[in-house]
Scaffold this active site. Structure first.
Site, PDB file in Angstrom:
ATOM      1  N   SER A   1       1.716  -9.726  -0.618  1.00 26.81           N
ATOM      2  CA  SER A   1       1.366  -8.301  -0.608  1.00 26.81           C
ATOM      3  C   SER A   1       1.629  -7.602   0.720  1.00 26.81           C
ATOM      4  O   SER A   1       1.841  -6.396   0.763  1.00 26.81           O
ATOM      5  CB  SER A   1      -0.102  -8.118  -1.007  1.00 26.81           C
ATOM      6  OG  SER A   1      -0.935  -8.841  -0.123  1.00 26.81           O
TER       7      SER A   1
ATOM      8  N   LYS B   1       0.813  -1.222   0.000  1.00 26.93           N
ATOM      9  CA  LYS B   1       0.000   0.000   0.000  1.00 26.93           C
ATOM     10  C   LYS B   1       0.846   1.271   0.000  1.00 26.93           C
ATOM     11  O   LYS B   1       0.435   2.304  -0.511  1.00 26.93           O
ATOM     12  CB  LYS B   1      -0.941   0.011   1.212  1.00 26.93           C
ATOM     13  CG  LYS B   1      -1.966  -1.111   1.225  1.00 26.93           C
ATOM     14  CD  LYS B   1      -3.059  -0.868   0.213  1.00 26.93           C
ATOM     15  CE  LYS B   1      -4.140  -1.939   0.293  1.00 26.93           C
ATOM     16  NZ  LYS B   1      -5.143  -1.785  -0.773  1.00 26.93           N
TER      17      LYS B   1
ATOM     18  N   GLU C   1      -9.722   5.961   2.740  1.00 21.65           N
ATOM     19  CA  GLU C   1     -10.622   4.975   3.333  1.00 21.65           C
ATOM     20  C   GLU C   1      -9.785   3.733   3.583  1.00 21.65           C
ATOM     21  O   GLU C   1      -8.766   3.533   2.926  1.00 21.65           O
ATOM     22  CB  GLU C   1     -11.778   4.649   2.381  1.00 21.65           C
ATOM     23  CG  GLU C   1     -11.445   3.637   1.286  1.00 21.65           C
ATOM     24  CD  GLU C   1     -10.413   4.137   0.279  1.00 21.65           C
ATOM     25  OE1 GLU C   1     -10.465   5.332  -0.049  1.00 21.65           O
ATOM     26  OE2 GLU C   1      -9.547   3.352  -0.158  1.00 21.65           O
TER      27      GLU C   1
END
Lengths: 268, 404
Positions: free
Chosen positions: B378, B90, B112
């Site tokens: 991830s 991210k 969000e």
């Protein structure tokens, strides 16, 4: 038949099925009696990007009661049978229309006596095919302009049918105590480009605001303030022996909001 | 394959901009600035420089010998996005979008978050760049991910609990968009995945493709050829698109893994491509979970990062043209894969990534030993340790200390 309306316009908004379908019909009748020129009928949606908490709650109540897009459209047919004569605009998000099928949607809306369609999450660039379909079925797609529209105003206004819906300020629907100071300039700019009446909505909740706005535009849309009233009256609207009084109270409230539009205008 | 998206932000039938009129100008402004930034060598260098000195890129490519031996098939490699600063891929996107926001003169970020990883990444870059940050998060996710909520607060972000709907990522996203409609004049909305209206799916892809670009180079250096299969988990799908995109033109099998929750034949899953239908959610045309009347359904997954009812429009497109195969893994399969990777390699994966591990293991088992499988790992699983503890404890009906 294309939507034909004469200003000044009082355009109330309520949610189909809030708090129950039969109550919606009574509220529509009450609004017409209170002087509504056009009724905006909101189709409840699970994920309303343009709406604030008041309308979200109303949508949730209506969805809990089993309201759907086809049922909301059929509710217009029922309203017609019960004597609602003013034009009715269906306010729905795009996804329910897609699932019903765009052509079926317009056919059903036409069959049930709707007069126009407003889809808040379908901007001008994405609306071409639906605009054409609407024309085929005689149901104009109402366009919106916002304070951020800037260079887009001219393009959007030139394609507007019925009336042009001006969003008063940044933000979602909901009662606002103050409207932006620049609103007058914005509305005058929009009116310069529009060949159809210009109505303003989002945040309008007081007769004083209506009185001020009628100087600079052709009509007002009142949504959250009325939906809030429905929310307050909901228990009484659903109690058989109290409904009539509650509907009368709702009607009186709507009349108070419409009143400033009915008085002669000083500087038009 | 055609180049996507086109000028309308369409990936085939998917994508586009389905938003309130108020947001059209802010989106056009972002689009224009993004195109300028992507063509600006100094912007790209700044982005890469920050990834290196701040996030720790390039992340390693790790061969998993014990897992490979245990599975008994193709060689398994891991692209270690878990080793990024803040613990997941991210941060790549957060750094890119924060740089763009800075370029546009915006000092307030809206984000969000579901599992909290994007919220933490957003809060982190906000602190790094001296910006304000407000993060919307569903109340249910706040409960599931209290550690990440606390991290965001430590980083100076404001976390706003969202109580509508299922109180998860979908609802947090609605609320973030609604907030943006009201504050678009001075706030930049930092979307956390390849979802939302154009140009977000393209923008997030461009900031995440560093995963696949690096992996390609590293894999070629290590094996002298490209991997046979690449596997990545798909919620919104940003790690997957970042990994897949540089390989789209190559002869490599690409597999996206969705969350099957309690099973795709139950209502409790988040398998959007496998079980969803075409529609509009959060400003884009894509596949989504919905009822016959177009009301969006609540997804479910043990992973707060995967329970999103939509998917990035580029994934919908890649599925529609058959370039990427999308499959699913259940909660139980993900939990087993989580334990397997932890115990064979000493790597605790995010429960999102464990879905990819589950499918990769299944595929590797059927492949010959001279072939290779690359998993996009991830994120790391620190945030999911409590979830696993509750899940395993409940399953075993035992005191958590005795669960093995």
């Amino acid at each position: 038949m294309p939507l034909s309306v004469n200003p000044p316009l009082f355009i109330p908004f309520i949610v189909a099925g809030d708090p129950a379908p039969d109550v919606t019909i009574d509220l529509a009748l009450a609004l017409e009696e209170a002087g509504a020129d056009i009724l905006e009928l909101g189709v409840p949606y699970s994920d309303p990007l343009a709406d604030g908490p008041t309308i979200q709650r109303a949508a949730a109540r209506a969805l809990d009661g089993g309201m759907t897009l086809p049922k909301a459209i059929q509710l217009i047919g029922e309203m017609r049978k019960k004597g609602v004569n003013i034009p009715i605009i269906l306010f729905t998000y795009y996804n329910p229309v897609l699932q019903l099928g765009e052509e079926s949607f317009f056919a059903l809306a036409q069959e049930n006596g709707a007069d126009g369609v407003l889809i808040p999450d379908l901007p001008f660039e994405e609306s071409g095919p639906l605009r054409e379909l609407g024309e085929r079925f005689g149901l104009p797609l109402i366009s919106l302009v916002a304070p951020t529209s800037k260079q887009r105003i001219e393009r959007i206004a030139s394609a507007a049918q019925g009336f042009l819906y001006c969003v008063s300020s940044l933000g979602v629907t909901g009662v606002r105590e103050t409207l932006p100071e620049t609103l007058g300039d914005f509305l005058r700019e929009v009116k310069r480009h529009s060949r159809v009446p210009v109505a303003v909505g989002f945040g309008i909740s007081a007769p004083e605001q209506v009185a001020m706005l009628k100087e600079v535009c052709d009509g007002v849309v009142v949504g959250s303030a009325l939906v809030q009233k429905v929310e307050q009256l909901a228990p009484r609207l659903q109690a058989p022996d109290e409904r009539e009084a509650a509907v009368a109270e709702f009607s009186a409230y709507a009349r108070s909001l419409a009143a400033p539009l009915r008085e002669p205008c000083s500087s038009r | 394959m055609e180049r996507v998206p086109n000028e309308y932000g369409r990936f085939g039938d998917f994508g586009g901009k389905f938003v309130p009129e108020t947001l059209m100008l802010p989106l056009e402004e972002i689009e224009a600035e993004l195109d300028k930034a992507l063509a600006d060598e100094s912007f790209k260098q700044e982005y890469i420089r920050i990834l290196q000195y701040y996030s720790g890129r390039p992340t390693p490519l790790t061969f998993a010998p014990n897992l490979t031996r245990q599975v008994g098939g193709a060689k398994i490699y891991l692209k270690r996005e878990d080793l990024n600063h803040t613990g997941a891929h991210k941060i790549n996107n957060a750094i890119g979008q924060a740089l763009l926001a800075k370029r546009m003169g915006k000092k307030k970020l809206i984000a969000e978050t579901g599992a909290g990883q994007h919220g933490v990444a957003a809060a982190t870059v906000a602190a790094h760049f001296g910006m304000d940050c407000i993060v919307f998060m569903g109340e249910e996710d706040i409960k599931r991910q209290e550690l990440n909520v606390f991290r965001m607060k430590l980083l100076g972000a404001e976390v706003v609990p969202v109580s509508s709907g299922n109180r998860t990522l979908k609802d947090a996203t609605n609320e973030a968009i609604r907030y943006w409609v009201a504050h678009c004049d001075d706030h930049f909305y930092m979307i956390g995945s390849v979802v939302g209206p154009h140009p977000y799916p393209k923008m997030v892809r461009e900031f995440q493709r560093v995963i696949g670009d690096e992996a390609k180079e590293q894999f070629l250096a290590r094996e002298g050829k490209l991997p046979d299969v690449i596997v990545a988990c798909v919620g919104g799908g940003s790690n997957a698109i970042g990994m897949f995109y540089p390989f789209l033109q190559d002869d490599v099998r690409l597999v996206g893994v969705e969350a099957a929750g309690k099973g795709i034949d139950t209502p409790h899953h988040a398998a959007t491509i496998t079980k969803g239908t075409k529609g509009v959610i959060h400003g884009a045309m894509t596949y989504l979970l919905q009822d016959e009347y177009g009301q969006i359904l609540e997804p479910y997954s043990i992973s707060a990062g995967l329970d999103y009812p939509g998917v990035g429009p580029e994934h919908a497109y890649l599925a529609s043209i058959g370039r990427v195969r999308y499959e699913s893994a259940t909660d139980d399969e993900a939990v087993a894969a989580f334990q397997l990777l932890a115990q064979t390699e000493g790597i605790i994966p995010a429960i999102e990534s464990a879905h990819a591990v589950a499918k990769a293991v299944e595929l590797a088992r059927e492949m010959p030993p001279d072939e290779t499988v690359l998993i996009c790992l991830s994120g790391r699983g620190d945030k999911d340790v409590q979830t696993m503890m509750r899940h395993l404890g409940a399953r075993e009906g035992e005191d958590i200390a005795t669960v093995r």
